[in-house]
Design an enzyme around this catalytic site. Sequence first.
Site, PDB file in Angstrom:
ATOM      1  N   CYS A  96      -3.953   6.037   0.599  1.00  0.00           N
ATOM      2  CA  CYS A  96      -3.449   4.768   0.079  1.00  0.00           C
ATOM      3  C   CYS A  96      -3.014   4.840  -1.385  1.00  0.00           C
ATOM      4  CB  CYS A  96      -4.511   3.682   0.255  1.00  0.00           C
ATOM      5  SG  CYS A  96      -4.906   3.400   1.989  1.00  0.00           S
ATOM      6  N   CYS A 147       0.860  -1.184   0.000  1.00  0.00           N
ATOM      7  CA  CYS A 147       0.000   0.000   0.000  1.00  0.00           C
ATOM      8  C   CYS A 147       0.897   1.234   0.000  1.00  0.00           C
ATOM      9  CB  CYS A 147      -0.927   0.014   1.206  1.00  0.00           C
ATOM     10  SG  CYS A 147      -2.342   1.123   0.940  1.00  0.00           S
ATOM     11  N   LYS A 200     -12.516  -4.898   2.910  1.00  0.00           N
ATOM     12  CA  LYS A 200     -11.907  -4.078   3.960  1.00  0.00           C
ATOM     13  C   LYS A 200     -12.861  -2.929   4.257  1.00  0.00           C
ATOM     14  CE  LYS A 200      -7.634  -1.571   4.953  1.00  0.00           C
ATOM     15  NZ  LYS A 200      -6.346  -1.133   4.373  1.00  0.00           N
ATOM     16  N   CYS A 224      -0.160   4.148   2.058  1.00  0.00           N
ATOM     17  CA  CYS A 224      -0.492   5.072   3.146  1.00  0.00           C
ATOM     18  C   CYS A 224       0.630   5.247   4.163  1.00  0.00           C
ATOM     19  CB  CYS A 224      -1.797   4.673   3.823  1.00  0.00           C
ATOM     20  SG  CYS A 224      -1.936   2.946   4.264  1.00  0.00           S
ATOM     21  N   LYS A 256     -11.437  -7.652   6.851  1.00  0.00           N
ATOM     22  CA  LYS A 256     -10.746  -6.789   7.804  1.00  0.00           C
ATOM     23  C   LYS A 256     -11.617  -5.588   8.104  1.00  0.00           C
ATOM     24  CE  LYS A 256      -6.582  -4.014   8.357  1.00  0.00           C
ATOM     25  NZ  LYS A 256      -5.337  -3.514   7.817  1.00  0.00           N
ATOM     26  N   GLU A 296     -17.434  -7.726  -3.275  1.00  0.00           N
ATOM     27  CA  GLU A 296     -16.051  -7.205  -3.351  1.00  0.00           C
ATOM     28  C   GLU A 296     -15.047  -8.358  -3.316  1.00  0.00           C
ATOM     29  OE1 GLU A 296     -14.464  -4.289  -3.575  1.00  0.00           O
ATOM     30  OE2 GLU A 296     -16.201  -2.966  -3.681  1.00  0.00           O
ATOM     31  N   SER A 343      -5.825  -3.700  15.042  1.00  0.00           N
ATOM     32  CA  SER A 343      -5.231  -3.051  16.212  1.00  0.00           C
ATOM     33  C   SER A 343      -6.247  -2.675  17.286  1.00  0.00           C
ATOM     34  CB  SER A 343      -4.478  -1.802  15.755  1.00  0.00           C
ATOM     35  OG  SER A 343      -5.347  -0.940  15.048  1.00  0.00           O
ATOM     36  N   TYR A 397      -2.028  -9.628  16.200  1.00  0.00           N
ATOM     37  CA  TYR A 397      -0.988  -9.200  17.141  1.00  0.00           C
ATOM     38  C   TYR A 397      -0.950 -10.133  18.349  1.00  0.00           C
ATOM     39  CZ  TYR A 397      -1.622  -5.215  14.125  1.00  0.00           C
ATOM     40  OH  TYR A 397      -1.745  -4.440  13.015  1.00  0.00           O
ATOM     41  N   ARG A 430      -2.802   3.236  13.071  1.00  0.00           N
ATOM     42  CA  ARG A 430      -2.303   4.457  12.446  1.00  0.00           C
ATOM     43  C   ARG A 430      -1.242   5.121  13.311  1.00  0.00           C
ATOM     44  NH1 ARG A 430      -8.152   5.921   9.763  1.00  0.00           N
ATOM     45  NH2 ARG A 430      -8.068   4.127   8.370  1.00  0.00           N
ATOM     46  N   ARG A 435     -10.878   7.471   4.441  1.00  0.00           N
ATOM     47  CA  ARG A 435     -10.687   6.493   3.368  1.00  0.00           C
ATOM     48  C   ARG A 435     -12.011   5.885   2.915  1.00  0.00           C
ATOM     49  NH1 ARG A 435      -5.750   4.335   6.731  1.00  0.00           N
ATOM     50  NH2 ARG A 435      -4.170   5.780   6.029  1.00  0.00           N
TER      51      ARG A 435
HETATM   52 ZN    ZN Z   1      -3.304   1.959   2.845  1.00  0.00          ZN
END
Ligand code: ZN
Length: 323
Positions: free
Chosen positions: A127, A117, A194, A119, A247, A232, A273, A312, A204, A216
Amino acid sequence: MFQRFRRTRLNTHLRSLVRETNVSVNDFIYPLFVRSGEGIKTEVTSMPGVFQMSIDEILKECDELKKLGLYSIILFGIPDVKDSIGSDSLCEHGIIASAIRAVKEKHPDMFVVTDLCFCEYTDHGHCGIIDEEKETVNNDATLEISGQQAIIHAKAGADMIAPSGMMDGIIETLRDALDGAGYENLPIMAYSTKFASGYYGPFRDVAESTPSFGDRASYQMDPANRREAISESISDELQGADILMVKPVLAYLDVVREIKDNTSLPMAVYNVSGEYAMLKLAGKHDLIDYDRVVMETMVSFKRAGADIIISYHAKEVAKMLQK
Ligand SMILES: [Zn+2]
């Protein structure tokens, strides 16, 4: 005719024999954030246990992961210099290419997935390339440089490319670019569904990729749309994706299941996250039995249809499974 009956109570052994859903260390991909420098391992305040690391620290981390049985990572690069087109990601000596090369050299047995990506690499935090007049991402211009970024990753030794920007036509573009450069067998894991989500907040911080203006929503999905979410992902399958993804995951388990029922491709979920931070904080304040809730959450992903969990929590789960 219905008959009254009593079901036999299963003992622990039999319960594990007939368990429908199992979590294994082989299910996981562990995200790592790499930046330049040496000896750098900085914890992210909003995500306890998650670090930005320099390449030498990433190599040590891989040793630790392998001891836990974790052999898959996804790499995110944080460049020193950001600009309007994310040049660092298009350079063979950029942070991500250097990290891939270093990991594959020291740990050839590591499976290295790369987030593709812009971003993290752009000064505006979007992005892709910005269309100044429309103040939004220029889809087609972004596709063009995405192909270049994929080849940079491939040359550096990536084992799988994971485009996360949700540009229209990205999978077909990358497949063509990779095939054209002789990487016909390099798989693509699509961030195929997403959502525009509030759960990305802490990421972020760690990836230093908060958009400097706007959001976004123009290229990520509306959380309210179920049918669009499925189409999608199916569209990415038709373009040649090898693995599909949802996601974030916790608030979208229904979507995971529905896509799973509509495809024969493997499914990944990204346990993001914000989902991680919620459990971490609740655990820290003794509001929940942390280990138990983490494992219950992982089981829910598998039960919903996930084959791969990007999380994570991967190291913690691996340790729990070893016990
Ligand atoms: Zn991105």
